[in-house]
Write an enzyme that holds these catalytic residues in place. Sequence first.
Site, PDB file in Angstrom:
ATOM      1  N   GLY A 140       0.825  -1.195   0.000  1.00  0.00           N
ATOM      2  CA  GLY A 140       0.000   0.000   0.000  1.00  0.00           C
ATOM      3  C   GLY A 140       0.860   1.246   0.000  1.00  0.00           C
ATOM      4  N   ILE A 166      -7.982  -1.020  -6.987  1.00  0.00           N
ATOM      5  CA  ILE A 166      -7.788  -0.153  -8.152  1.00  0.00           C
ATOM      6  C   ILE A 166      -9.108   0.534  -8.483  1.00  0.00           C
ATOM      7  CG2 ILE A 166      -6.956  -0.020 -10.523  1.00  0.00           C
ATOM      8  CD1 ILE A 166      -4.924  -0.962  -8.272  1.00  0.00           C
ATOM      9  N   ARG A 273     -34.872  20.541  12.917  1.00  0.00           N
ATOM     10  CA  ARG A 273     -35.077  19.619  14.039  1.00  0.00           C
ATOM     11  C   ARG A 273     -35.242  20.391  15.360  1.00  0.00           C
ATOM     12  NH1 ARG A 273     -35.905  14.034  15.070  1.00  0.00           N
ATOM     13  NH2 ARG A 273     -34.694  13.382  16.887  1.00  0.00           N
ATOM     14  N   GLU A 369      -4.014   7.963  -1.709  1.00  0.00           N
ATOM     15  CA  GLU A 369      -3.052   8.974  -2.172  1.00  0.00           C
ATOM     16  C   GLU A 369      -2.172   9.491  -1.031  1.00  0.00           C
ATOM     17  OE1 GLU A 369      -4.539   7.679  -4.395  1.00  0.00           O
ATOM     18  OE2 GLU A 369      -5.770   9.074  -5.528  1.00  0.00           O
TER      19      GLU A 369
END
Lengths: 396, 84
Positions: A140, A166, A273, A369
């Site tokens: 990785g 991928i 709310r 990334e």
Amino acid sequence: MSTLLGRPPVADIMLDDEQSAARAEFADFVDRAIVPVAGDLHRAQRTPPELIRTLADVGYLGLPVPREYGGGGCDAVTLGLLAGELGRGCSSLRSLLTVHTMVAHVLARWGTREQRNSWLPRLAAGSSIAALALSEPEVGSDAGAVRTRITPTDGGFLVDGRKRWITYGHVADVFLVVGRGPDGPTAVLVERDRAGVRTNLITDLIGIRASMTADIRFDQVRVPEANLVGRVGLGTTQVAGTALDLGRYTVAWGSVGIIEACLRASVRYVNDREQFGVLIREHQLVRRMVSDMFADYRAARLLCLDAGLRRDRRDPTALPAAALAKYRASTAAVRAATDAVQLHGANGCSDSYPVQRYLGDAKVMEIIEGSTQLHQVGLADYAFQEFAAVSMGSQP
Amino acid sequence: MSTDVRDRIADYLAKFFPVTDLQDTDDIFKRGFVSSLFAMQLVAFVEQEFGVTVENEDLELDNFRSIASLERFVTGKLAAPVAR
């Protein structure tokens, strides 16, 4: 534009008129074509081909490809604005933009004349989809340790190995594969229709569930020498490095989009709310969450704009700027999405509200990334670059 | 021209190697700060600072190994006719 308060978000004061107009166009497209279907894509864990076609037809997939190859030739800031708006609507589709433009960027920068002429017009038109095949089951963050073999053979290379995680790998027409050869890391283009290529869809991810992420096997795949990208031995530094630099930049912007989506959903919810007899926007700890989200949004957006402006000036500091923006924006996106779920209470834990999706998507942003931890280790080097000269000359 | 090129390269690299003076022939890849991002920054610096384009065939370690080799490389690129 239909936003919560009936007006568009605050314009980025650093944008020129053309960039502002582009952002408005992107936002309008995302509001019309993506926001209404993003939840369905998430649940179906698929991106329909017609939606990819739509993105291609409006020119977004080829937006940063140079005009001479049929692309939009946009500047980095404009690409970032697109990634931000897409990220606001659907992180999966933003990740399509990321992987496709990473490969196009590498080919525009380091591809041979033949590769540029052959592939860039197709990538610009979106008639071919590209994916970066870097990660592997056992590799990785340590990209230099890839195990896929790219072995020179008569007239080309033999690609043998397995890639995993991928993004859009299940639908891509061409893969930029980074592997290992006898002379070091090497990158080649592998077309999907070559014998020995098999992809399997990976489902049930925590986020970007519509991203057609694949496990790919390259079983003794032969490619011609003309498919070599960059220099033999520089597949990691030159090819993957160039791709990931752009990837970090668009992921940073996509993370800003997630924060904006969290803000929109949260502001809408707290204005609707009621608890303890008042709208929950009146509760101080709710206000704190919205305040933090807002501060993170503006700060991350400014870092992304800074990175884009440096990139457009071809400034070497664009690289650390993109890394810094990615680090800050992705971690802020996780904070924002966590708080957005929290202030939605039980509703936020269901898929009746989009914030659950934002949380899973944001977590992925922290990992892809370059993980948060890689940036936490690496960004110090840039601080040393920037401040060493100052600190060397002064006493503490 | 060459001295100017040399000084601009030395000034830039000083940001990466602040602890000791970097000599013109010192191998910068043996001085500790080596990463793929550093290499890419170096390429980006050469392109932006001197207005040249670094091509695939230019990516030889010997072109980037030291202040002196960078100076040689940049001076050569500046003297070469533009061919793209």
